[in-house]
Write a protein that holds these residues in place. Structure first.
Motif, PDB file in Angstrom:
ATOM      1  N   GLU A 190      47.983 -31.196  24.087  1.00 57.70           N
ATOM      2  CA  GLU A 190      48.163 -30.893  25.510  1.00 57.70           C
ATOM      3  C   GLU A 190      46.856 -31.011  26.300  1.00 57.70           C
ATOM      4  O   GLU A 190      46.785 -31.753  27.295  1.00 57.70           O
ATOM      5  CB  GLU A 190      48.744 -29.490  25.684  1.00 57.70           C
ATOM      6  N   ASN A 191      45.843 -30.296  25.893  1.00 53.96           N
ATOM      7  CA  ASN A 191      44.577 -30.314  26.644  1.00 53.96           C
ATOM      8  C   ASN A 191      43.936 -31.700  26.651  1.00 53.96           C
ATOM      9  O   ASN A 191      43.425 -32.153  27.674  1.00 53.96           O
ATOM     10  CB  ASN A 191      43.598 -29.293  26.066  1.00 53.96           C
ATOM     11  N   THR A 200      54.117 -32.646  29.402  1.00 52.98           N
ATOM     12  CA  THR A 200      53.416 -31.381  29.643  1.00 52.98           C
ATOM     13  C   THR A 200      54.307 -30.225  29.208  1.00 52.98           C
ATOM     14  O   THR A 200      55.454 -30.407  28.832  1.00 52.98           O
ATOM     15  CB  THR A 200      53.056 -31.190  31.132  1.00 52.98           C
ATOM     16  N   VAL A 256      41.327 -28.516  33.925  1.00 56.35           N
ATOM     17  CA  VAL A 256      42.079 -28.310  32.690  1.00 56.35           C
ATOM     18  C   VAL A 256      41.678 -26.993  32.029  1.00 56.35           C
ATOM     19  O   VAL A 256      42.526 -26.255  31.521  1.00 56.35           O
ATOM     20  CB  VAL A 256      41.881 -29.494  31.722  1.00 56.35           C
ATOM     21  N   LYS A 257      40.411 -26.659  32.061  1.00 56.78           N
ATOM     22  CA  LYS A 257      39.961 -25.392  31.467  1.00 56.78           C
ATOM     23  C   LYS A 257      40.497 -24.197  32.248  1.00 56.78           C
ATOM     24  O   LYS A 257      40.879 -23.173  31.667  1.00 56.78           O
ATOM     25  CB  LYS A 257      38.432 -25.350  31.400  1.00 56.78           C
ATOM     26  N   TYR A 312      43.242 -24.171  33.989  1.00 57.02           N
ATOM     27  CA  TYR A 312      44.666 -24.139  33.670  1.00 57.02           C
ATOM     28  C   TYR A 312      44.881 -23.467  32.319  1.00 57.02           C
ATOM     29  O   TYR A 312      45.774 -22.633  32.154  1.00 57.02           O
ATOM     30  CB  TYR A 312      45.199 -25.579  33.663  1.00 57.02           C
ATOM     31  N   GLN A 313      44.063 -23.802  31.335  1.00 56.70           N
ATOM     32  CA  GLN A 313      44.187 -23.207  30.020  1.00 56.70           C
ATOM     33  C   GLN A 313      43.911 -21.704  30.063  1.00 56.70           C
ATOM     34  O   GLN A 313      44.558 -20.918  29.362  1.00 56.70           O
ATOM     35  CB  GLN A 313      43.229 -23.883  29.028  1.00 56.70           C
ATOM     36  N   LYS A 314      42.967 -21.278  30.904  1.00 54.26           N
ATOM     37  CA  LYS A 314      42.702 -19.848  31.051  1.00 54.26           C
ATOM     38  C   LYS A 314      43.937 -19.117  31.564  1.00 54.26           C
ATOM     39  O   LYS A 314      44.269 -18.025  31.107  1.00 54.26           O
ATOM     40  CB  LYS A 314      41.527 -19.619  32.011  1.00 54.26           C
ATOM     41  N   LEU A 344      47.014 -20.081  31.177  1.00 55.31           N
ATOM     42  CA  LEU A 344      48.024 -20.076  30.113  1.00 55.31           C
ATOM     43  C   LEU A 344      47.727 -18.986  29.089  1.00 55.31           C
ATOM     44  O   LEU A 344      48.649 -18.364  28.543  1.00 55.31           O
ATOM     45  CB  LEU A 344      48.082 -21.440  29.433  1.00 55.31           C
ATOM     46  N   ASN A 345      46.454 -18.751  28.826  1.00 54.12           N
ATOM     47  CA  ASN A 345      46.088 -17.685  27.902  1.00 54.12           C
ATOM     48  C   ASN A 345      46.533 -16.328  28.434  1.00 54.12           C
ATOM     49  O   ASN A 345      46.967 -15.456  27.673  1.00 54.12           O
ATOM     50  CB  ASN A 345      44.572 -17.685  27.661  1.00 54.12           C
TER      51      ASN A 345
END
Length: 285
Positions: free
Chosen positions: A43-44, A78, A138-139, A141-143, A145-146
């Motif tokens: 994904e990332n 996605t 992207v980072k 976005y990942q934060k 999601l976490n």
């Protein structure tokens, strides 16, 4: 009551969101069903490549959820699951280009039963991610999601900054409501900015699964009060003609020249086949 009457009634209420599917597998995000492959682990990497290769084609003021939405709507797998406020858009996606083995249906659920966010935010600054410093989209976005996968952090952060569905309540009531919905495993929905023609035409919003595994996602469906309206395969052509009269076609929903040309080609082939059939009947007579 026929399909259109049922959908129109739900649309008028303004209480529902919809998703059109033609097979059970479409309940999962596209990243988990990419030509039979689960690409969740990429994904990332895929999103980073999308930003690197496609950033010159994107508006510079997009938030991360808008960027992921662009990727989703132009074919990149996605985790976002598309829903819509328009039941007839859902009907189009349920019945367009389906196989003889398809089981087309429209999923629907009440907005008030879900967790609705009006924008995606950064856990680092808890401001709109568009202005969250120098970290990559992207980072950020990942934060987010976490945080989505962590009940305590999600409830604390969201309740401190947002209200649920525009309800004017105390922060404590909002926190309790959020906690209750999270514990019941209701959908987390994000309505992005109207940043691209496709999301505007499709009146779309995104469901963000808490975990990328099939059991967890199916549990969200089962606990989010999702109903189904099945469509008879024999009625598909009639429904498509009705949708066309409502202005819901490929070229309207995808808004680009490729879609326009594809639609013209399809209509021409269909018209040609109809003429051939009529000529054969005339010649037979």
């Amino acid at each position: 009551m026929n399909v259109f009457e049922q959908l129109f009634k739900k649309q008028l209420s303004g209480k529902y969101i919809f998703r059109g599917i033609s097979e059970e597998n479409q309940k999962y995000p596209s990243i988990m069903r990419c030509n039979g492959n689960d690409l969740s682990y990429l994904e990332n990497k895929m999103l980073e490549q999308f930003v690197i290769r496609g950033s010159h084609m994107l508006d510079g003021n997009l938030s991360p959820i808008d960027i992921i939405g662009y990727a989703q709507h132009y074919g990149l797998p996605t985790r976002l699951i598309d829903w819509t406020l328009n039941p007839f858009v859902a009907l189009y996606f349920a019945i367009n280009n389906v196989s003889e083995e398809a089981v087309p249906r429209i999923l629907f659920t009440k907005i008030s039963d879900q967790i609705m966010l009006n924008k995606i935010v950064s856990p680092r600054t808890w401001n709109d991610v568009s202005y969250a410093g120098n970290e990559t989209d992207v980072k950020l976005y990942q934060k987010f999601l976490n945080v989505v996968s962590n009940k305590e952090e999600f409830v604390n952060i969201i309740s401190s900054e947002y209200t649920l569905n525009s309800a004017e309540e105390s922060s404590e009531n909002i926190k309790l409501a959020l906690q209750d919905k999270y514990e019941k495993n209701r959908f987390i929905l994000v309505q992005s900015h109207l940043s691209n023609p496709r999301i505007i035409a499709q009146q779309g919003l995104y469901m963000i699964p808490k975990q990328l595994n099939r059991k967890s996602i199916m549990d969200e469906y089962s606990k989010s009060n999702v109903g189904e309206l099945k469509i008879n395969l024999s009625d598909i052509n009639i429904h498509l003609e009705m949708l066309k009269k409502l202005g819901i076609t490929q070229s309207k929903l995808f808004c680009d020249l490729q879609s326009v040309c594809s639609e013209i080609k399809f209509d021409s082939i269909k018209g040609s086949k109809r003429c051939d059939k009529e000529n054969k009947i005339v010649n037979k007579d």
